[in-house]
Design an enzyme around this catalytic site. Structure first.
Site, PDB file in Angstrom:
ATOM      1  N   TYR A 137       0.845  -1.197   0.000  1.00 11.76           N
ATOM      2  CA  TYR A 137       0.000   0.000   0.000  1.00 11.76           C
ATOM      3  C   TYR A 137       0.878   1.244   0.000  1.00 11.76           C
ATOM      4  O   TYR A 137       0.876   2.044   0.936  1.00 11.76           O
ATOM      5  CB  TYR A 137      -0.942  -0.007   1.201  1.00 11.76           C
ATOM      6  CG  TYR A 137      -2.005  -1.094   1.145  1.00 11.76           C
ATOM      7  CD1 TYR A 137      -2.143  -1.894   0.007  1.00 11.76           C
ATOM      8  CD2 TYR A 137      -2.855  -1.324   2.209  1.00 11.76           C
ATOM      9  CE1 TYR A 137      -3.101  -2.891  -0.049  1.00 11.76           C
ATOM     10  CE2 TYR A 137      -3.829  -2.309   2.156  1.00 11.76           C
ATOM     11  CZ  TYR A 137      -3.945  -3.100   1.031  1.00 11.76           C
ATOM     12  OH  TYR A 137      -4.896  -4.083   0.971  1.00 11.76           O
ATOM     13  N   LYS A 187       5.118 -14.890  -0.556  1.00  8.99           N
ATOM     14  CA  LYS A 187       4.889 -15.308  -1.943  1.00  8.99           C
ATOM     15  C   LYS A 187       6.219 -15.231  -2.671  1.00  8.99           C
ATOM     16  O   LYS A 187       6.344 -14.703  -3.771  1.00  8.99           O
ATOM     17  CB  LYS A 187       3.838 -14.412  -2.613  1.00  8.99           C
ATOM     18  CG  LYS A 187       3.353 -14.930  -3.967  1.00  8.99           C
ATOM     19  CD  LYS A 187       2.771 -16.346  -3.897  1.00  8.99           C
ATOM     20  CE  LYS A 187       2.339 -16.808  -5.286  1.00  8.99           C
ATOM     21  NZ  LYS A 187       1.981 -18.250  -5.299  1.00  8.99           N
ATOM     22  N   ASP A 221      -1.128 -18.237  -1.015  1.00  9.25           N
ATOM     23  CA  ASP A 221      -2.225 -19.019  -1.589  1.00  9.25           C
ATOM     24  C   ASP A 221      -2.451 -20.304  -0.804  1.00  9.25           C
ATOM     25  O   ASP A 221      -3.592 -20.680  -0.502  1.00  9.25           O
ATOM     26  CB  ASP A 221      -1.992 -19.310  -3.075  1.00  9.25           C
ATOM     27  CG  ASP A 221      -0.570 -19.734  -3.384  1.00  9.25           C
ATOM     28  OD1 ASP A 221       0.319 -19.554  -2.531  1.00  9.25           O
ATOM     29  OD2 ASP A 221      -0.322 -20.233  -4.500  1.00  9.25           O
ATOM     30  N   ASP A 245      -4.226  -7.834   5.177  1.00  8.03           N
ATOM     31  CA  ASP A 245      -5.566  -7.288   4.972  1.00  8.03           C
ATOM     32  C   ASP A 245      -6.510  -8.380   4.470  1.00  8.03           C
ATOM     33  O   ASP A 245      -7.629  -8.550   4.975  1.00  8.03           O
ATOM     34  CB  ASP A 245      -5.486  -6.142   3.965  1.00  8.03           C
ATOM     35  CG  ASP A 245      -6.701  -5.238   3.994  1.00  8.03           C
ATOM     36  OD1 ASP A 245      -7.586  -5.422   4.852  1.00  8.03           O
ATOM     37  OD2 ASP A 245      -6.770  -4.321   3.152  1.00  8.03           O
ATOM     38  N   ASP A 249      -9.663 -10.575   6.819  1.00 12.70           N
ATOM     39  CA  ASP A 249     -11.070 -10.638   6.426  1.00 12.70           C
ATOM     40  C   ASP A 249     -11.512 -12.087   6.220  1.00 12.70           C
ATOM     41  O   ASP A 249     -12.626 -12.470   6.607  1.00 12.70           O
ATOM     42  CB  ASP A 249     -11.309  -9.837   5.152  1.00 12.70           C
ATOM     43  CG  ASP A 249     -11.453  -8.345   5.408  1.00 12.70           C
ATOM     44  OD1 ASP A 249     -11.106  -7.906   6.526  1.00 12.70           O
ATOM     45  OD2 ASP A 249     -11.891  -7.613   4.512  1.00 12.70           O
TER      46      ASP A 249
END
Length: 353
Positions: A137, A187, A221, A245, A249
């Site tokens: 971000y 990742k 993943d 983030d 969720d």
């Protein structure tokens, strides 16, 4: 009334924030009353209405005026008709970065009255530690026109050694205080610069900070799949801004409802105020009807009290909230018929017992 000891800036913001923030304030006042602790609440009338009046989500001097606060309670921001990047980058992101709130803490538990969509899950307790001011971000980048009329958008991710190390240090200490296991989301098989760097710094920091903590580095993943298939395999997860983030969720949904999930943006050293907010948004579809679930805001307020060193009132507030839900007092989103006000009344009554 005792002399105030803590100053809390309050930004109810938009939508149901205007309803759940006053509810949480009532509960906090009840939790601290018997402990002889005084609070000063400073109302900040900022958000989308302020944007419509002034063209800004908050005043030019907003960050300067908040700097003297001990904590910030935020409800929600976002309304139809105003782009999300305007509301987010006009209020929440500047607060997080100016006050160096580099840890985003998101506990995940299966509360009474909530049902996990996963078959056979009746208990869940994990914490996601999200790096909050760096990573994906970033504001570095832009759009560029290529010869021939094509357009390219470039978004740069920024990972510093100091920034990665400090969030890993926080996560390692938290893991050491719990089950002694830590999962790092990565990742590195596809993102060849930042993610191997993240892996390296996290591993070094955990080894230095809490050598007895068992660290697993898991591809994002695979970790998303693991949370669904084996949700008890993780206890504390540390992740970059974007990965944290998304995972938080997902984990909140696995716990039955994102509407009860709390959040805290922490400056652990307390050199700046920290911010406490629910994970849910402003929910304009139910705003103003008095049916919003205040649990996430109340739980976030409990995290605020704990961060301020008020462990007994924090525990009392959380326990009163859980006891209220255990007694069957639930809002409509959880299958009950309680309103925002009646749920809050029940929590306050529990605190006053």
């Amino acid at each position: 009334m005792p002399e105030p000891r803590f100053t809390i800036d309050v930004i109810a913001g938009d939508g149901i924030g205007q309803e759940v923030v006053p509810a949480a304030r009532r509960c906090v006042d009840a939790a601290v009353a018997s402990a002889g602790i005084g609070l000063t609440w400073r109302e900040r009338d900022w958000g989308s209405d302020h944007y419509r009046r002034t063209g800004r989500m908050m005043p030019v001097d907003a960050l300067e005026t908040m700097a003297s606060a001990d904590a910030i309670m935020l409800g929600a921001v976002g309304e139809p008709g105003i782009p999300d990047d305007v509301t987010l980058w006009g209020l929440l992101i500047p607060i997080r970065r100016t006050f160096d709130q580099y840890v985003n803490l998101r506990p995940v538990r299966l509360l009474p009255g909530t049902t996990s969509p996963l078959r056979g899950i009746d208990e869940l307790d994990l914490v996601i530690v999200r790096e909050n001011v760096e990573g994906e971000y970033s504001s570095v980048g832009g759009r560029f026109d290529r010869p021939g009329g094509d357009t390219v958008a470039v978004q740069e991710s920024l990972f510093s050694r100091s920034g990665t190390a400090r969030v890993a240090r926080y996560a390692a200490r938290l893991a050491a205080s719990r089950r002694g296991t830590l999962v790092s989301a990565t990742k590195s098989n596809g993102i060849i610069h930042t993610m191997p760097f993240w892996d390296e710094v996290v591993a070094e920091t955990v080894a230095e900070t809490a050598p007895d903590v068992r660290l697993r580095s898991v591809l994002i993943d695979a970790l998303a799949a693991e949370l669904v298939l084996h949700p008890h395999a993780s206890d504390v997860i540390v992740a970059s801004n974007l990965f944290g983030d998304i995972l938080s969720d997902l984990a909140a949904a696995l716990a039955g409802s994102i509407g009860v999930a709390p959040g805290a943006s922490l400056n652990p050293e307390r050199t700046h105020p920290s911010l406490f907010e629910p994970v849910h948004g402003s929910a304009p579809d139910i705003a103003g009807r008095g049916v919003a679930n205040p649990v996430a805001q109340i739980w976030s307020a409990s995290l605020m009290l704990s961060h301020l060193g008020l462990d007994a009132p924090a525990a009392a507030l959380y326990d009163a909230m859980v006891a209220t839900m255990s007694a069957g007092t639930l809002t409509g989103d959880l299958g009950g018929d309680a309103t925002t006000e009646s749920f809050t009344d029940a929590v306050v009554a529990e605190l006053e017992r």
